[in-house]
Design an enzyme around this catalytic site. Sequence first.
Site, PDB file in Angstrom:
ATOM      1  N   SER A  60     -27.593  38.153 -22.973  1.00 49.54           N
ATOM      2  CA  SER A  60     -28.177  38.411 -24.274  1.00 49.54           C
ATOM      3  C   SER A  60     -27.063  38.690 -25.284  1.00 49.54           C
ATOM      4  O   SER A  60     -26.185  37.859 -25.488  1.00 49.54           O
ATOM      5  CB  SER A  60     -29.183  39.567 -24.184  1.00 49.54           C
ATOM      6  OG  SER A  60     -29.966  39.656 -25.342  1.00 49.54           O
ATOM      7  N   GLU A  76     -37.872  33.048 -21.568  1.00 48.93           N
ATOM      8  CA  GLU A  76     -37.218  34.222 -22.151  1.00 48.93           C
ATOM      9  C   GLU A  76     -38.155  35.069 -23.014  1.00 48.93           C
ATOM     10  O   GLU A  76     -38.237  36.287 -22.861  1.00 48.93           O
ATOM     11  CB  GLU A  76     -36.038  33.780 -23.031  1.00 48.93           C
ATOM     12  CG  GLU A  76     -34.977  32.966 -22.340  1.00 48.93           C
ATOM     13  CD  GLU A  76     -33.872  33.809 -21.736  1.00 48.93           C
ATOM     14  OE1 GLU A  76     -33.920  35.052 -21.838  1.00 48.93           O
ATOM     15  OE2 GLU A  76     -32.943  33.213 -21.156  1.00 48.93           O
ATOM     16  N   HIS A  83     -36.640  37.115 -20.301  1.00 44.65           N
ATOM     17  CA  HIS A  83     -35.320  37.560 -20.713  1.00 44.65           C
ATOM     18  C   HIS A  83     -34.863  38.732 -19.843  1.00 44.65           C
ATOM     19  O   HIS A  83     -35.622  39.649 -19.570  1.00 44.65           O
ATOM     20  CB  HIS A  83     -35.395  38.002 -22.180  1.00 44.65           C
ATOM     21  CG  HIS A  83     -34.079  38.232 -22.839  1.00 44.65           C
ATOM     22  ND1 HIS A  83     -33.129  37.252 -22.946  1.00 44.65           N
ATOM     23  CD2 HIS A  83     -33.554  39.336 -23.448  1.00 44.65           C
ATOM     24  CE1 HIS A  83     -32.078  37.730 -23.609  1.00 44.65           C
ATOM     25  NE2 HIS A  83     -32.306  38.993 -23.914  1.00 44.65           N
TER      26      HIS A  83
END
Length: 541
Positions: free
Chosen positions: A232, A347, A447
């Site tokens: 991320s 995600e 995610h």
Amino acid sequence: MTIRTFWAGLATAAALGLTACATPGAQAPLAQADGAPVLDTRYGPVSGTREGASNSVNVFRGVRYAASTEGRRFQLAADPQSWTETRPATEFGSECPQRPVGEVPVFESWANTVGTSEDCLFLNVWTRGLGDGKKRPIMVWLHGGGYVTGSGSSNGYDGSRLAERGDVVVVTLNHRLNALGYSYLADLTDDPKYADSGNLGSLDIVKALEWVRDHAEEIGGDPDNVTIFGESGGAAKVSTLMAMEDARGLFDRAIAQSGSMSLAGFTPRVATPLAKNLMETAGVSSVEELAAMPIDDFVTAMMKSRTRGAFYRPVVDGRSITRQPYTPDANPVSADIPLLVGTNNNEMRLQGGLGSPENFSLTWDQLPAKLKAFAGDADVAEVIAGMRAAHPDYDASDVFFQVATFRNYRGTALLQAERKSAQSAPVYMYRLDWKTPVEGGRLETPHALDIAFVFDNVARSTSFTGPETTETQRMADLMADAWIAFARSGNPNTPALPQWPTYDPQSRATMIFDIDPQVVDDPDGAERALLQRLLPEGRGL
């Protein structure tokens, strides 16, 4: 990702024990009389713990790599003052100041908040060897949370199992965030000490990498084999470092997991008004006054400003960053650095689902309005029609999550891989498809799910991966070993995987990580072609 979490005289030879892994002619690791390992840093000795299944991993938490930034806000990090007495390095150092974030149930297993302070420039080390003459690959992890939140102390980032299974050195770290690390003040003051304020967080990482280089022998690692990796926001930081001349020579390989959004940073034209608004919101008339504000008042003002404490990126300031990392092409600064890059399949089922549960049950009538935030100037009806043709089995929620995932993650990962593949170093692309059973299975492959597998930490991740099973350990074995292989040689192939070719825009070979991994050329190609054609480049804001 909003995971908030993070991470100390010389004893005489007569009081020290020598470990069995010392090699002839190598400096033996130091140990206190109680058996705790001691790391002799350039600034002074620190004592840690031994952990891992075999109790063979030397762990040092909260090791200072730079002095406190308190009283030196918006300035380059300074070297710490030296010490002589052995300091404990058994607890994580303070997190850097940041806006509070809400609790995320799936992250519960990783929670490890230790409080914030402007004295926050610490790193953490896991290694099986101290000064034993071995040259282990060093893997330096950059935490998520964008450029605004997070730390290196999450339980999900614990490096014991990764260091043990791969005989690698794992390092995590803290660096300045948000307005403290990325306020571009150069156009608001002539004082040269603030000239680098727009990129201090990334320059802190450079300083930590310099610490790793300077202490590689002491921590049992190879200064010429350093991999930076992150997820991320951590992957965005990896991408930014690949454009920084100051970072050249400090790392040899790069891994970007679900965060290729730093294809471009802010320009001064964007960053200066944000800094000016922060000053106005704080009620100060000079940078000096802003630098002197009590930290709690500063954070409050930051959260009330236009940025809301969450809208920060590195700045192309002409100093530490002289051009965009991956726009319009891959920066030549890192042309020789191999790259492993990829995303998870779904995600946005995390942020766009748990944050707005109604998105799990959208109707086709509701979908167009939901997609407007991600479609830019694209014809939403054309996006929906194309996605329904590419995925006849999708419902409206499926289309929403996949378009949002492509806009925020997959699309930029593809662009990064395409542009990097034009350079000399190899590029490898992956996608994680294994679905977590938590939340009734509705998150699918969201995610941050990859973190548990990359660190081989499924036992520390049950709120996200579900109970430990042969399946979860299988995924950890596959991904952790591939990451270790890449750190060791720049090639992620392992005996457990099918042959993994390098990526190019013609074949688009992608490793699909699932219980039965496979290589697929241009997975979901119809979706890719559609959304690359219609959606704007980069993340939605």
